[in-house]
Design an enzyme around this catalytic site. Sequence first.
Site, PDB file in Angstrom:
ATOM      1  N   GLU A 104      -5.178  29.840  69.792  1.00 51.23           N
ATOM      2  CA  GLU A 104      -6.590  29.751  70.145  1.00 51.23           C
ATOM      3  C   GLU A 104      -7.023  31.022  70.864  1.00 51.23           C
ATOM      4  O   GLU A 104      -6.260  31.612  71.629  1.00 51.23           O
ATOM      5  CB  GLU A 104      -6.825  28.529  71.041  1.00 51.23           C
ATOM      6  CG  GLU A 104      -8.279  28.212  71.325  1.00 51.23           C
ATOM      7  CD  GLU A 104      -8.441  26.835  71.961  1.00 51.23           C
ATOM      8  OE1 GLU A 104      -7.899  25.863  71.430  1.00 51.23           O
ATOM      9  OE2 GLU A 104      -9.101  26.757  73.010  1.00 51.23           O
ATOM     10  N   ASP A 106     -10.430  32.183  73.088  1.00 55.25           N
ATOM     11  CA  ASP A 106     -11.571  31.517  73.721  1.00 55.25           C
ATOM     12  C   ASP A 106     -12.552  32.462  74.395  1.00 55.25           C
ATOM     13  O   ASP A 106     -12.148  33.374  75.134  1.00 55.25           O
ATOM     14  CB  ASP A 106     -11.085  30.573  74.841  1.00 55.25           C
ATOM     15  CG  ASP A 106     -10.336  29.367  74.330  1.00 55.25           C
ATOM     16  OD1 ASP A 106     -10.498  29.022  73.160  1.00 55.25           O
ATOM     17  OD2 ASP A 106      -9.593  28.773  75.131  1.00 55.25           O
ATOM     18  N   GLU A 108     -15.458  31.164  77.014  1.00 55.23           N
ATOM     19  CA  GLU A 108     -16.081  30.023  77.686  1.00 55.23           C
ATOM     20  C   GLU A 108     -17.043  30.564  78.745  1.00 55.23           C
ATOM     21  O   GLU A 108     -16.635  31.282  79.654  1.00 55.23           O
ATOM     22  CB  GLU A 108     -15.037  29.117  78.338  1.00 55.23           C
ATOM     23  CG  GLU A 108     -14.226  28.312  77.335  1.00 55.23           C
ATOM     24  CD  GLU A 108     -13.268  27.357  78.010  1.00 55.23           C
ATOM     25  OE1 GLU A 108     -13.201  26.187  77.598  1.00 55.23           O
ATOM     26  OE2 GLU A 108     -12.571  27.800  78.959  1.00 55.23           O
ATOM     27  N   THR A 122     -12.135  34.007  79.426  1.00 56.07           N
ATOM     28  CA  THR A 122     -11.445  34.121  78.149  1.00 56.07           C
ATOM     29  C   THR A 122     -10.012  33.646  78.313  1.00 56.07           C
ATOM     30  O   THR A 122      -9.448  33.676  79.407  1.00 56.07           O
ATOM     31  CB  THR A 122     -11.448  35.574  77.630  1.00 56.07           C
ATOM     32  OG1 THR A 122     -10.762  36.421  78.561  1.00 56.07           O
ATOM     33  CG2 THR A 122     -12.875  36.067  77.419  1.00 56.07           C
ATOM     34  N   ASP A 131      -2.682  29.433  79.525  1.00 52.35           N
ATOM     35  CA  ASP A 131      -2.535  29.893  80.909  1.00 52.35           C
ATOM     36  C   ASP A 131      -2.661  31.410  81.025  1.00 52.35           C
ATOM     37  O   ASP A 131      -1.983  32.056  81.823  1.00 52.35           O
ATOM     38  CB  ASP A 131      -1.190  29.440  81.497  1.00 52.35           C
ATOM     39  CG  ASP A 131      -1.066  27.927  81.554  1.00 52.35           C
ATOM     40  OD1 ASP A 131      -2.107  27.264  81.758  1.00 52.35           O
ATOM     41  OD2 ASP A 131       0.052  27.407  81.374  1.00 52.35           O
ATOM     42  N   GLU A 133      -5.781  33.035  81.546  1.00 55.35           N
ATOM     43  CA  GLU A 133      -7.206  33.134  81.836  1.00 55.35           C
ATOM     44  C   GLU A 133      -7.569  34.486  82.453  1.00 55.35           C
ATOM     45  O   GLU A 133      -6.838  35.034  83.274  1.00 55.35           O
ATOM     46  CB  GLU A 133      -7.638  32.031  82.813  1.00 55.35           C
ATOM     47  CG  GLU A 133      -7.471  30.616  82.289  1.00 55.35           C
ATOM     48  CD  GLU A 133      -6.110  30.013  82.616  1.00 55.35           C
ATOM     49  OE1 GLU A 133      -5.200  30.765  83.070  1.00 55.35           O
ATOM     50  OE2 GLU A 133      -5.951  28.800  82.434  1.00 55.35           O
ATOM     51  N   GLY A 202     -14.916  24.885  90.630  1.00 56.34           N
ATOM     52  CA  GLY A 202     -13.854  23.891  90.529  1.00 56.34           C
ATOM     53  C   GLY A 202     -14.337  22.460  90.515  1.00 56.34           C
ATOM     54  O   GLY A 202     -13.582  21.549  90.849  1.00 56.34           O
TER      55      GLY A 202
END
Length: 293
Positions: A104, A106, A108, A122, A131, A133, A202
């Site tokens: 994948e 990404d 986001e 990303t 993991d 990011e 969060g």
Amino acid sequence: MKGVLVGFVLINLLILASCGAPRKAVDVPFWNNYEPSWSSHHIKYLNGGTTAELLLDKSSGTGFQSKRSYLFGHFSMKMKLVGGDSAGVVTAFYLSSTNAEHDEIDFEFLGNRTGQPYILQTNVFTGGKGDREQRIYLWFDPTKDFHSYSVLWNTFQIVIFVDDVPIRVFKNSKDIGVKFPFNQPMKIYSSLWNADDWATRGGLEKTDWAGAPFTASYTSFHIDGCEAVTLQEVQVCNTNGMKWWDQKAFQDLDGPQYKRLQWVRQKFTIYNYCTDRKRYPTLPPECTRDRDL
């Protein structure tokens, strides 16, 4: 901010002769390459389908996907994100395989309270492992106008671009034990949904439904990829040298592109897993290979 923008203009002047930029995206209507994937009644089509609007309200978000699967290529869209108070709202554009150990890539876009900047997160999954990011602020307001977001993916590297500025590179590092997506075709997806359990601070900032429906707009639904479903098609797509993205100019970033990536890291990056020594006391091997610190 004025100084940052001046610096950005100067950097752009330096890269006009860059040889490694992807081919110019072609503006095509939504229906050429995409179809709704869920809650189709929350998608509106404007100007003969050249623009699509995704709507989010309390009842549902929505999404769409490419009609075909691809192994390598150049994929882009122009997007205008939800304006105003967008806390809790996530707009996504990503490539994904469908296998258990999925691959994948990404984008986001994490909404925020009015006046606070969007965060672009990303991530890259390979063989089911993510993991990875990275989070940045953008150097413009993505809610005011359309901007281009694109992925260049070949057997050598994945490059994520914003308006042709490389904001992330993930090199093929199989030789040092890092999996790379090279044999699982992926579809392209986009979605708009409520994620106020995690997206903004969060999960501390919740979606204000008084502003609903929230709208994200899309245009220029460009796909230039190697179509692949069968094993034979995968093998064909894996033949280096067939497509423009396999050529030497696209096997690595050039010098000016690395300067722009460094500019993003220095000015706009707010989180990079490659520099998170608490999470990763030992630097992940791809971080050094990618020159993305």
